[in-house]
Scaffold this motif. Structure first.
Motif: not given
Length: 715
Positions: A196-222
């Protein structure tokens, strides 16, 4: 004509030049003037073990694009594309500040005493009168002016002939980056669940985590072939695959599904997945464990969904047989079909309440069965297949596909060529204006017409699960969507019209469950990319995750979020929040597991206009005004990609940029939005105002996107 506090909201002035009185002055009317001349419009209203890595080089994987016409490409024939990393603020309703003073959107609600922010950051009390000021007298010195509520939207004209030929891009794919090695738990490098893809980190250092940040990819591994054992839940940057989170020791299944969304209303998306004991766990975007549900609620392979089923503003988490509250407590349990392993939630009866939809039953927010049809359960997708303005349910699996009404009545039931059948994908594959169904089976990828007849089929290889998923996207903008599919051996992109292979990469293999590639703007560069996962314990040569983009940067834009397996565009907002009352996806996009923002209406386009409310809606006080701007759509299709409202003017004879806001609302053809409030300071000195709107998609007429207002705005 509807009135509010003595103000006729539907009244507009035909004059191209307006001499506006002060707020509360009835000596002048509002005006709309297009760039091509004046216009007149009249309308009536209606504690986990978590490792965070801030940097990490990813392995580069390269590919050469196929020649024109579509040929297979090898990963060893490599050129590398780089992502720009630019962010897109298309869905954030934030305002830029002009050099002449503070400006921006404000809360449209008005109360008896409401604090207002002045241009210097101080707070001023804004009082509400009875409305007499502004309705009968032009005297603005006898007390505070009338404060008017935000004017509602209303119906307007529409032009069914509003259409333009699409700008067709190219299909020239190149691997932008791949990630197959890990600093934390490196043996856990196999991926066999949809990311899945969603913004989960504050990439632009504005104190917010939202759509203005670079998206992140989340997944499970084995590790190795142990996909049934506990694994690692990972988050990497969509820009380059840098490791951001590695959540270990929480029992998350090595091939469990993942979902993301703001479940606790703190403004940041949380991550939800499933343990090997059938618990659902929620994690903060930092990796901290938020809550754990009781056990034995869901399969170790389950893919959760997040939705505000009852519209109370608090999202529910749905997985397996359980409907959970946003704190992880059980709200209800269901007893019949659950859509196999992927939870699907949608409002299928248009009552404003979303249902949990299984292959053979539907349930209310508390788990009560609304209907069942005694058929076999199956994978589920929802769209308006017969274009009767009602949602239909597509169910696949066990070598068959069927279409049901929103009450479970079977319309057709057909055999799938080659058997098997994974989660269905819905879009307009052939550009005929009607939706089709894509299904990956044991030996064929098949596209079915809306009546169940085979449009085309292409040989594939999936003797493992025989239930792999797929996604769909119109990369070139030619009106025909492509299918994106990864079987045991290859990543393929099929032309929607006839199944011709436009991309075929050997090595992107999988032992297969029901995973599928995504199409999403994963690096925030305004371009769509393909996100594909890999494992090689049984087939293929690669592990981890890879991102493929267009070398020519011509693919149609898409969103920066894809938050769950059962994804449809309207089930989540751009900032990861979960809509309280989402517009049903079938009404706007009529697709499922597609990120294509263009509505399925061929060459039809929107046509935006600007309308300004009466002077009473210019709330004077402490040297500021609140200007309410309506955006109308007089075209033939909905505005779906959002728009930008710009307010310019002159202050003491000098041009000034007064405000800019982005809007993300869908505006249907023939509708005018409620008034968007824009606060302007230094109102006494503003001599003229020009308001313009620019669509973030093509429209048939850009000559009517401007309205002008002459000052003084406050006397």
């Amino acid at each position: 004509m509807a009135t509010r506090r003595g103000v006729e909201w539907g009244r507009w002035i035909a004059s191209a030049t307006l001499i506006a009185g002060g707020c509360g002055d009835n000596g002048g009317d509002s005006s709309t003037a297009s760039a091509s001349g004046a216009s007149t419009t009249t309308g009536a209203t209606e504690a986990p073990t978590t490792t965070t890595t801030t940097s990490g080089a990813s392995n580069s994987e390269t590919a050469t694009a196929p020649t024109e016409g579509g040929q297979s490409i090898s990963d060893s024939q490599a050129t590398t594309a780089s992502s720009s990393g630019a962010t897109d603020s298309s869905a954030s309703e934030t305002a830029t500040t002009a050099s002449t003073g503070s400006t921006g959107p404000v809360d449209p609600s008005a109360s008896t005493t409401e604090p207002g922010t002045t241009g210097d950051g101080t707070t001023a009390a804004v009082s509400e009168s009875d409305g007499s000021s502004g309705s009968t007298s032009g005297d603005t010195t006898g007390g505070p002016p009338a404060i008017c509520e935000a004017p509602p939207g209303f119906d307007g004209p529409k032009d069914p002939a509003c259409a333009i030929a699409p700008k067709v891009g190219t299909f020239n794919p190149v691997v932008e980056w791949s990630k197959s090695t890990w600093a934390v738990q490196p043996a856990f490098n196999q991926v066999m669940a949809a990311p899945i893809v969603a913004s989960l980190s504050d990439d632009n250092a504005d104190g917010k985590v939202n759509q203005d940040d670079i998206p992140d990819i989340a997944f499970t591994t084995f590790s190795g072939g142990a996909y049934q054992a506990a694994g690692v839940l990972r988050v990497v940057s969509g820009k380059d695959g840098a490791e951001l989170l590695n959540i270990v020791g929480q029992g998350i299944g090595g091939s469990a599904g993942v979902a993301a969304g703001d479940i606790d209303l703190d403004g940041v998306a949380e991550i939800v997945s499933v343990t090997t004991s059938g618990q659902i766990k929620a994690f903060e975007h930092t990796g901290e464990l938020k809550w754990t549900s009781p056990g034995n609620l869901a399969s170790i392979y389950a893919c959760p969904a997040i939705a505000d089923m009852d519209g109370d503003g608090k999202p529910e988490v749905i997985a397996g047989k359980a409907i959970l509250n946003n704190d992880g407590t059980v709200r209800g349990m269901v007893g019949l079909g659950t859509g196999l392993l992927v939870s699907v939630v949608a409002d299928i009866d248009n009552d404003g309440i979303q249902e949990y939809v299984g292959g053979n039953a539907a349930y209310g927010p508390n788990g009560a069965t609304l209907w069942s049809n005694a058929k076999a359960d199956g994978w589920v997708a929802i769209a308006d297949m017969n274009l009767d303005a009602q949602p239909d349910i597509i169910v696949t699996g066990g070598g068959r596909a069927r279409m049901q009404t929103n009450k479970g009545v079977v319309v057709w039931d057909v055999l799938l060529p080659g058997g098997g059948g994974g989660p269905p994908t819905i879009a307009d594959y052939d550009g005929d204006g009607a939706p089709e169904v894509g299904v990956a089976g044991a030996t064929f990828y098949v596209v079915l017409e809306a009546d169940g007849k085979v449009l085309w089929q292409k040989a594939t290889q999936d003797a493992s699960s025989q239930s792999t998923g797929s996604s769909v996207f119109d990369f070139e903008g030619d009106g025909a969507a492509e299918a994106i599919y990864n079987d045991e051996l290859r990543l393929r992109v099929y032309a929607g019209t006839n199944g011709a292979e436009k991309l075929n990469i050997l090595g992107h293999g999988s032992g297969t469950l029901y995973e599928y590639p995504l199409v999403v703007d994963v690096d925030g560069d305004g371009q769509s990319e393909i996100v594909v996962i890999n494992n090689n314990y049984a087939f293929g040569t690669k592990t981890g995750v890879a991102v493929i983009g267009d070398k020519d940067k011509s693919w149609r834009p898409t969103r920066k979020i894809w938050n769950q397996h059962a994804y449809s565009i309207t089930n989540v907002n751009d900032d990861g929040s979960i809509p309280k009352d989402p517009t049903p996806n079938y009404k706007v996009y009529n697709s499922f597991r597609s990120g294509d923002l263009a509505p399925p209406d061929g060459t039809d386009t929107p046509d935006l206009t600007v309308k300004l409310a009466e002077p009473c809606a210019l709330q004077c006080g402490e040297g500021k005004v609140v200007l309410y701007v309506h955006v109308g759509n007089e075209g033939a299709s909905p505005l779906t990609a959002g728009a930008t409202i710009k307010v310019d003017g002159t202050i003491k004879g000098q041009p000034a940029s007064l405000a800019t806001i982005d809007i993300a609302d869908v505006i249907e053809a023939g509708k005018v939005s409620p008034g968007y409030p824009i606060e302007l300071t230094e109102a006494v000195d503003i001599e003229t105002v020009t308001v313009s709107v620019e669509a973030k998609e093509q429209e048939c007429d850009t000559g009517n996107n401007t309205a002008m207002l002459a000052g003084p705005l406050c006397g």
